[in-house]
Structure formats: structure tokens, C-alpha cells
Scaffold this motif. Structure first.
Motif, PDB file in Angstrom:
ATOM      1  N   GLY A 241     -24.388 -83.841  10.126  1.00  0.00           N
ATOM      2  CA  GLY A 241     -23.030 -83.842  10.643  1.00  0.00           C
ATOM      3  C   GLY A 241     -22.631 -82.479  11.193  1.00  0.00           C
ATOM      4  O   GLY A 241     -23.464 -81.624  11.490  1.00  0.00           O
ATOM      5  N   ILE A 242     -21.327 -82.265  11.336  1.00  0.00           N
ATOM      6  CA  ILE A 242     -20.796 -80.993  11.825  1.00  0.00           C
ATOM      7  C   ILE A 242     -20.795 -80.005  10.669  1.00  0.00           C
ATOM      8  O   ILE A 242     -20.062 -80.169   9.699  1.00  0.00           O
ATOM      9  N   VAL A 243     -21.612 -78.979  10.775  1.00  0.00           N
ATOM     10  CA  VAL A 243     -21.818 -78.065   9.649  1.00  0.00           C
ATOM     11  C   VAL A 243     -21.463 -76.622   9.988  1.00  0.00           C
ATOM     12  O   VAL A 243     -21.651 -75.730   9.151  1.00  0.00           O
ATOM     13  N   GLY A 244     -20.955 -76.354  11.201  1.00  0.00           N
ATOM     14  CA  GLY A 244     -20.619 -74.984  11.555  1.00  0.00           C
ATOM     15  C   GLY A 244     -19.525 -74.917  12.595  1.00  0.00           C
ATOM     16  O   GLY A 244     -19.277 -75.881  13.322  1.00  0.00           O
ATOM     17  N   PHE A 245     -18.850 -73.769  12.639  1.00  0.00           N
ATOM     18  CA  PHE A 245     -17.804 -73.544  13.631  1.00  0.00           C
ATOM     19  C   PHE A 245     -17.775 -72.068  13.981  1.00  0.00           C
ATOM     20  O   PHE A 245     -17.943 -71.204  13.114  1.00  0.00           O
ATOM     21  N   TYR A 246     -17.596 -71.785  15.276  1.00  0.00           N
ATOM     22  CA  TYR A 246     -17.395 -70.404  15.687  1.00  0.00           C
ATOM     23  C   TYR A 246     -16.258 -70.335  16.700  1.00  0.00           C
ATOM     24  O   TYR A 246     -16.002 -71.282  17.440  1.00  0.00           O
ATOM     25  N   SER A 247     -15.562 -69.219  16.698  1.00  0.00           N
ATOM     26  CA  SER A 247     -14.551 -68.922  17.705  1.00  0.00           C
ATOM     27  C   SER A 247     -14.788 -67.490  18.138  1.00  0.00           C
ATOM     28  O   SER A 247     -14.685 -66.556  17.329  1.00  0.00           O
ATOM     29  N   LEU A 248     -15.132 -67.326  19.403  1.00  0.00           N
ATOM     30  CA  LEU A 248     -15.599 -66.050  19.930  1.00  0.00           C
ATOM     31  C   LEU A 248     -14.629 -65.540  20.989  1.00  0.00           C
ATOM     32  O   LEU A 248     -14.272 -66.269  21.913  1.00  0.00           O
ATOM     33  N   VAL A 249     -14.189 -64.305  20.840  1.00  0.00           N
ATOM     34  CA  VAL A 249     -13.367 -63.643  21.854  1.00  0.00           C
ATOM     35  C   VAL A 249     -14.294 -62.772  22.696  1.00  0.00           C
ATOM     36  O   VAL A 249     -15.064 -61.979  22.149  1.00  0.00           O
ATOM     37  N   SER A 250     -14.232 -62.933  24.016  1.00  0.00           N
ATOM     38  CA  SER A 250     -15.126 -62.181  24.897  1.00  0.00           C
ATOM     39  C   SER A 250     -14.357 -61.747  26.140  1.00  0.00           C
ATOM     40  O   SER A 250     -13.921 -62.571  26.936  1.00  0.00           O
TER      41      SER A 250
END
Length: 587
Positions: A241-250
Motif C-alpha cells: 500500500g501507500i507507505v511513504g510521503f514527501y513534500s519537497l520545497v525547491s
């Protein structure tokens, strides 16, 4: 206060059931049976640590239909302290979230001596488990958590048959899918942010109130220059299933994570390292203790990236790509870079608090063809340096070129004395279309103030944005792009959905876009991509010149489709529909 329980480890004799199996038989407890089932429906797992004959225990529990509700059972005659440690290690939880139940005080003390942080209790706690505040869990009537741990159990058992962990991982057929449509999975993203700990690298928590958390996260992921994704993992043993999350500022060549978190159920698979590497190793300020080093030098070659169009994207992954431009190119580059062997990205950047606009066609032309010392001398008065014209464009022949020249339509240029070569100021503000060669302009930034003074010296000539001049620069640039390569040029937005949901026309880009279309439509494998065509509603466009992340994701999908098939997909543009009725969805 004790932590919430995520795993109960049961003794069997005189605990889960009445009596001793090897001493005259047992009396099975349907009440305890039902407690294990109910705990599973709350997402709380059960395991076994018992001194018994494993075959006899398995036969009884299978006959009762409860065997598959236990994960990582340990049934033999050895001391329990080390065995409980091994269960916790294999299930990848912290001891603080585990409850061990045993009727024997000696066993309880032995387990505590080896696992000081574990919670323990004797058999008298069992009737109160379902009303214990630590055991509320969360609704999981479909037993998804149990299914995931059974997958982990099967995987762990097979791993023991391999001589090296790398060999096992390569045989596991691990697949990762990055889901960019975070809006439709907000609750899962929130759960990962707030509930993960051992693999939560930033630990930037959201409010416990679900609606507040949803509002904050939604506002975060819709911000410009922010790129977010959910990580879904599967292998030959099953779907995690969904096992990770990221939010990246670039922005301005600086990238950092606000959120970077994973479920511990994928610990040891290399998922977090692979995601970190595929995002080009942005700055990661690790908060607190984590049990994984994403900077591991190990070459992870056992993971495959999957998606709805995996075959198409795999074709594109094998291509070398050159990307150059401003905000639009930066938004698109985030997706094009992931999982690819060779991507060169050249973007605007800041120096002394001022943006250096390398996305202008004149700067790109000079980067390709080179600068004379004489020209460098006079453009230095506009704030440029020789290093601003460095490029990897000439280093090799790329398979795919992605370019963006929107800035040419937006900002004025200046030539020196009688020289016809024109350059913009190295800044991206609306004032740069004004004629500063006529009068002095003062700015709080000394770097800019010096440039304004030079422009007002009388040696510089002002030019408004000029489609014909742009056309000449573009011709020179296109002549250096190989005929067989794929070429994509992002066209400036010509329409804007304002706050009143009314469609406005942006006239500045139209003549420049027309020049691009005229020049590249006769070239093989060359495609103009109109940003407007990939807008779904007004949330996709923050202003006349900046678009949301999903616009760039849709363009990325279009590019992968074109590179794979050689044909242009038909985009679905909000601008061709009634703006008030169009809903956001993936292309």
C-alpha cells in the motif's frame, strides 16, 4: 503515560487458553479468541511467544480458524527474553508499543530484563483489553494491517534462505509507484506524517484535529515550488500500500524537505534511500532518532519504478534529457529527473539576492556559442559574470531537450553603445520592463542599484520585448539541436483564470509563442507545449506566470507519452470549458 499498543505478544498455556498443552490438555477460550479478532479489526496485531511444541499449537489454532491472526509466532522451548526481542525486530516496531502477556512472573521479568522498554502484564489484564485506553487502535475492519504484516512475515521467512540480503532483495521484484495526486489521499498522508516515527526524518507534525490537518496540508502542497508525492510499494509477496510521503520545497537551486516519512513496514527494503536518491538528494535536516541512513552509498539496483503507464515511462527513463528554463522548467524537471540515469537541469539562480535569468534566449545563445572578452566586459556592467554562461548543452548529444523562454516576452533588454546585441537585467520583477537608461533608479539592493546607474550612464540603449529579436536567437539555438532528438518548448501562458473565475487573455506571450510554433513545427520530433492546455481549474494557476505542480505533472506525462509513441496527445484544457464547473483530476 504508557504509549498506545500496536502489538500484543501472547503466552499460550494458562494465558490465551486454560490449562497446559503438554500436561493433560487445554480448555480453549472463545472469549480470548474473539479478543484477538477484535484487536486485528482495530489494527492491533497479535503474536505468540510460548514454550510448546510448534506443530501441536499450529494444528489447534488452525482448527479454530485463528492461526492466521497471529504474526511472527515464536513457539519452542528456549528462554523468552531473546525470542520477544526477535519478534519485535522482525515486526519492526518499538518495544514501547508492545504488550507482552504471560501468567508466569519469571517470564515477565526475563522479558523485561532483555527489553526494558516493553510493556508487560499477567493474564488478569486480558478481560480488560478491549476497554483499555492503550488498545483503541483505529478502524481496520478489512484487516489491511494484518494483511500487510502477513506479507512481511512471508517475506522475512524467505529472506532466511538467502546468503546475502542484496540477493534476496533482487529476487523480491520490488516495485515503487510515486502517486502525485496527493489531494485524493490526504488522510493517508496525514497518518504517515503524524503516526510514523522510526522512519520519519523531519517529524513536522500536523494538528491532531483531522480537518485542521487536512486544511494545513492541502495549503502546503498547493504552494508554488512545492512538490509532493506518496510512495506505494509492492513486491512478489504482496502490496504494502501507500507507505511513504514527501513534500519537497525547491526554488533557486535550493531544495529541502518539509516532510519525508515512511512506514516501518518497508524497513530494510531500501525504499527511503531509493526515493531520496531519485529526488537528487535534497537537503534533509533529520529531527530526532531514525533507524535508517538515507545517505548510504549503497547502489540500489533492485527497485523498479511503476505507474499507470510503466512501460511508457520506462522508455523515457532510458533517455538522456537536457532541461533549461525558469519556473516552468523547474516544475517539470522535478518529475523528469526521477528514476533517470542522465538528466542535466540548468535553471535560474540567485546571487546577492538577485535572480540571474539564464532562461533568456540571448544568454542561452551565448552559452552555446561562447562569449568574447569584449562582450563580457560590457555585460558585466549589467551584473553578469562569465560563469553565468556555463552550460552542459555542448557536452554531449541528448535524446530529449526541454526548453522554456517565457522571460523573453516579459522583460526589456539593453544594448551597449552601437552594439545590436541585447541583454535583460538579471532580475525577474515587473519593473525590468521600464526604461532605466533614461534616469537613475535607486534600489535597496546595492547590486541592482549599481546596474541601474550603469544603465543610466548614456552608453546603454533600451529595447522593449521584441519577437523578431527572439526569433533570431531561437534560430541560432535550434541549429545546434540534433535533428533526431526530441525537442519540447514550453509556451508562455496566454490565458488566466482570475479570482472571479473569469478568463483573461495574456497578450504578452502570443507573438513569442507564434514564433516558436513557426520555427519548430517543421522539425522532426519537435513539439510546442502550451501550458494553458494542462490547466484544470483556477487552483492550477497561482498568477499569470506561475502554475501549480499538477500542471507540470500533466506535461511530464504528455512528454513521456510523446517520447514513447512519437505522437502528440490531445490535452484537456479548462480554458475550453466553463471554468466554474471544471473539477481537478489527473490527465
Amino acid at each position: 503515560m504508557s504509549e498506545e499498543i500496536r502489538l500484543v505478544i501472547w503466552d499460550l498455556d494458562e494465558t490465551f487458553w486454560h490449562g497446559t498443552l503438554t500436561e493433560g490438555g487445554i480448555s480453549y477460550s472463545d472469549e480470548h479468541h474473539n479478543i484477538v479478532v477484535e484487536l486485528a479489526k482495530r489494527g492491533i496485531m497479535s503474536s505468540i511467544c510460548s514454550k510448546n511444541d510448534p506443530d501441536s499449537v499450529q494444528r489447534i489454532l488452525q482448527e479454530k480458524g485463528i492461526w492466521d491472526y497471529f504474526v511472527f509466532p515464536s513457539i519452542d522451548w528456549s528462554p523468552k527474553g531473546g525470542r520477544v526481542s526477535e519478534i519485535i525486530r522482525r515486526i519492526q516496531l518499538r518495544p514501547e508499543t508492545v504488550l507482552f502477556i504471560d501468567d508466569n512472573p519469571h517470564n515477565l521479568q526475563e522479558v523485561l530484563s532483555v527489553n526494558p522498554a516493553i510493556q508487560v502484564a499477567d493474564e488478569h489484564v486480558i478481560p480488560h483489553l478491549l476497554v483499555d485506553a492503550r488498545m483503541m487502535g483505529k478502524d481496520d475492519t478489512v484487516l489491511s494491517r494484518l494483511k500487510h504484516y502477513k506479507i512481511l512475515e512471508s517475506r522475512d521467512e524467505e529472506k532466511e534462505t538467502f546468503s546475502t540480503i542484496e540477493g534476496f532483495l533482487k529476487e523480491s521484484n520490488i516495485k515503487v509507484e510515486i502517486i502525485y495526486d496527493v489531494e485524493n489521499h490526504l488522510d493517508r498522508a496525514i497518518e504517515l506524517i503524524n503516526r510514523t516515527n522510526q522512519l520519519n526524518f523531519t517529524k513536522q507534525r500536523l494538528p491532531e484535529n483531522q480537518q485542521e490537518a487536512r486544511d494545513i496540508l492541502l495549503s502546503q502542497i498547493k504552494q508554488a515550488f512545492r512538490y509532493s508525492g506518496l510512495v506505494r510499494v509492492s513486491d512478489k509477496f504482496g502490496d504494502y500500500g501507500i507507505v511513504g510521503f514527501y513534500s519537497l520545497v525547491s526554488v533557486n537551486r535550493i531544495s529541502y524537505f518539509e516532510h519525508f516519512c515512511f512506514s516501518c513496514r518497508i524497513l530494510g527494503m531500501g525504499i527511503e534511500q531509493w526515493v531520496y536518491q531519485s529526488l537528487d538528494r535534497p537537503d534533509l535536516h533529520v529531527q530526532g532518532k531514525v533507524i535508517s541512513d538515507v545517505n548510504s552509498p549503497a547502489h540500489i539496483d533492485w527497485i523498479n519504478q511503476e505507474g499507470r503507464d510503466a512501460a511508457t515511462e520506462t522508455t523515457t527513463h532510458k533517455k538522456s534529457i537536457y532541461i533549461r528554463g525558469g519556473c516552468h522548467a523547474a516544475g517539470l524537471a522535478h518529475y523528469l529527473k526521477q528514476g533517470r540515469n542522465h538528466v542535466v537541469e540548468e535553471q535560474n539562480f540567485c546571487r546577492d539576492g538577485v535572480g540571474i535569468r539564464i532562461d533568456h534566449s540571448q544568454l542561452f545563445r551565448d552559452a552555446i556559442y561562447g562569449l568574447t572578452d569584449e562582450r563580457l566586459e560590457w555585460i558585466s556592467q549589467l551584473g553578469y559574470r562569465r560563469e553565468d554562461f556555463k552550460t552542459q548543452f555542448n557536452d554531449m548529444t541528448f535524446d530529449v531537450y526541454v526548453l522554456n523562454f517565457s522571460v523573453d516576452a516579459l522583460y526589456a533588454t539593453y544594448s551597449y553603445q552601437d552594439n545590436v546585441i541585447r541583454y535583460p537585467f538579471p532580475e525577474c520583477r515587473s519593473i525590468m520592463t521600464e526604461n532605466f537608461s533614461r534616469e537613475e533608479y535607486h534600489d535597496q539592493n546595492k547590486f541592482l542599484d549599481d546596474i541601474f546607474r550603469n544603465a543610466a550612464s548614456g552608453d546603454f540603449h533600451y529595447h522593449s520585448p521584441d519577437p523578431s529579436y527572439f526569433e533570431n536567437c531561437l534560430k541560432d539555438i535550434l541549429s545546434r539541436i540534433p535533428e533526431g532528438a526530441f525537442l519540447f518548448i514550453l509556451l508562455g501562458g496566454e490565458k488566466f483564470l482570475n479570482r472571479e473565475n473569469e478568463l483573461e487573455t495574456v497578450l504578452t506571450h502570443i507573438p513569442f509563442n507564434q514564433k516558436i510554433i513557426e520555427l519548430i513545427t517543421q522539425r522532426k520530433n519537435s513539439f510546442p507545449l502550451q501550458l494553458d492546455d494542462y490547466v484544470r481549474d483556477k487552483s492550477d494557476q497561482t498568477d499569470r506566470e506561475h502554475f501549480g505542480r499538477m500542471v507540470y505533472y500533466r506535461i511530464y506525462k504528455a512528454i513521456t507519452d510523446i517520447v514513447s509513441s512519437g505522437t502528440t496527445p490531445t490535452p484537456k484544457s479548462t480554458h475550453d470549458a466553463q471554468p466554474a464547473t471544471v473539477m481537478l483530476h489527473e490527465a
